[in-house]
Design a protein around this motif. Structure first.
Motif, short mmCIF file in Angstrom:
data_model
loop_
_atom_site.label_atom_id
_atom_site.label_comp_id
_atom_site.label_asym_id
_atom_site.label_seq_id
_atom_site.Cartn_x
_atom_site.Cartn_y
_atom_site.Cartn_z
N ALA A 1 4.20 5.79 11.35
CA ALA A 1 5.52 5.71 10.71
C ALA A 1 5.98 4.26 10.60
O ALA A 1 6.53 3.84 9.57
N ALA A 2 5.74 3.49 11.67
CA ALA A 2 6.15 2.08 11.64
C ALA A 2 5.36 1.30 10.59
O ALA A 2 5.91 0.46 9.87
N LEU B 1 4.89 -1.34 5.26
CA LEU B 1 4.05 -1.52 4.09
C LEU B 1 4.47 -0.61 2.94
O LEU B 1 3.67 -0.26 2.08
N ALA B 2 5.75 -0.24 2.92
CA ALA B 2 6.25 0.74 1.95
C ALA B 2 6.03 0.30 0.51
O ALA B 2 5.69 1.13 -0.35
N ASP B 3 6.20 -0.97 0.22
CA ASP B 3 6.02 -1.44 -1.16
C ASP B 3 4.59 -1.23 -1.62
O ASP B 3 4.34 -0.83 -2.77
N GLN C 1 -1.52 0.82 -3.63
CA GLN C 1 -2.52 -0.07 -3.04
C GLN C 1 -2.85 0.32 -1.59
O GLN C 1 -3.91 -0.02 -1.07
N PHE C 2 -1.93 1.06 -0.95
CA PHE C 2 -2.08 1.43 0.45
C PHE C 2 -1.77 2.91 0.63
O PHE C 2 -0.88 3.46 -0.03
N ARG C 3 -2.55 3.58 1.47
CA ARG C 3 -2.23 4.94 1.87
C ARG C 3 -2.46 5.08 3.37
O ARG C 3 -3.31 4.38 3.94
#
Length: 329
Positions: free
Chosen positions: A76-77, A82-84, A90-92
């Motif tokens: 979660a942190a 890295l929400a953007d 680009q991230f999962r």
């Protein structure tokens, strides 16, 4: 994609950390060295996402990253941090154990140019007394990295057979007085079940003497944590599976903090890099007959004194890397 053999003199240090690279949740260990090893990767699997320190650096370089962690709070942190990147695709982030990636939701056929495994406990997990990884006074005996652990440290210490506990302490803590300590723990739990770090510390002091201190406590607490989270068995199962998820020429980089972990990694990389793994007395080769890849680190890479001064937990870190064969055998 073919990074060169890595040694400390070939690693270019990161002179400044871009915004977001080092957060309060987790200080990434050996970051410059990892970046050098995965410099040509376009897709990366971070098997121990933690707070996202290493992943943030990969994302800043334009890599696409899949992050996996068994700790819901850590995940979660990292997702918040890295929400953007997650919104852009680009991230999962996947919740699960790196030893069971298919359970975490990763497709069996999916492969990556680089895979990172940073073993051990993150700074945030260690610094949070409620997680029970520390021997601070009053801390609960928990030590579970995620909800997938079957039991916590207290239940382990209160139920394990004395002989098995002695073997655990000998194997995971290199404790010469393992039998005496196991006997002391089982004797004490008959009077009162173990519940807090104080209970285990008192048992250690009773056997090792009043001069025992933080290094002894850390070593024995680490052994219990390894058992609670099935860390060595999980690593042993995961190594060939992670190897098979590399693209041709892909790099697997692993940071270990325990001699048992490092031994498993070293032996696996050595076997994969050998042309023949048949028994020595066998006259005709019946194995694969060619190496699966190449070990990039002849010796484990350790943190510099400068890094250790900033992050003392990097002191025990040992980094090894292996590259799959370009032909994809």
């Amino acid at each position: 994609m073919a990074p060169q053999r890595v040694s400390r003199q070939h690693v270019t240090p990161v002179r400044s950390a871009p915004t977001g690279r080092v957060g309060t949740y987790h200080v990434p260990v050996l970051l410059a060295e990892i970046e050098a090893m995965l410099v040509n990767a376009q897709t990366v699997l971070d098997c121990t996402l933690g707070g996202g320190g290493h992943t943030a650096a990969f994302l800043e370089r334009g890599m696409r990253v899949t992050g996996v962690d068994r700790d819901p709070r850590a995940l979660a942190a990292a997702r918040e941090r890295l929400a953007d990147y997650e919104r852009s695709g680009q991230f999962r982030a996947l919740l699960g154990n790196y030893a069971e990636l298919s359970v975490a939701g990763l497709a069996d056929a999916e492969k990556f140019d680089g895979i990172l495994l940073d073993l051990g406990v993150s700074s945030h997990q260690f610094d949070d007394p409620s997680r029970g990884f520390t021997f601070r006074e009053g801390a609960p005996l928990d030590m579970r990295m995620g909800t997938d652990a079957d039991i916590d440290a207290a239940e382990l210490l209160n139920t394990i057979d004395e002989i098995d506990l002695s073997a655990l302490l000998r194997a995971y803590a290199d404790e010469p007085r393992a039998a005496r300590l196991a006997r002391e723990i089982t004797r004490r739990r008959e009077r009162r079940p173990f519940a807090t770090a104080d209970d285990l510390v008192d048992a250690i002091r009773a056997v090792l003497g009043p001069r025992s201190g933080a290094p002894d406590f850390a070593r024995i607490f680490q052994a219990v944590r390894i058992a609670v989270n099935d860390e060595l068995s999980g690593l042993e199962r995961a190594l060939p599976a992670l190897r098979d998820r590399l693209t041709p020429g892909g790099v697997l980089a692993i940071i270990s903090y325990h001699s048992g972990e490092d031994r498993l990694v070293k032996n696996a990389f050595r076997d994969w890099s050998a042309a023949c793994v048949c028994p020595p007395r066998q006259m005709i080769c019946t194995c694969r007959g060619a190496p699966l890849g190449e070990t990039l680190t002849r010796r484990p890479v350790s943190a510099s004194e400068e890094e250790i001064e900033v992050n003392s937990r990097a002191r025990s870190a040992r980094l090894r890397a292996w590259r799959s064969a370009a032909g994809g055998e």
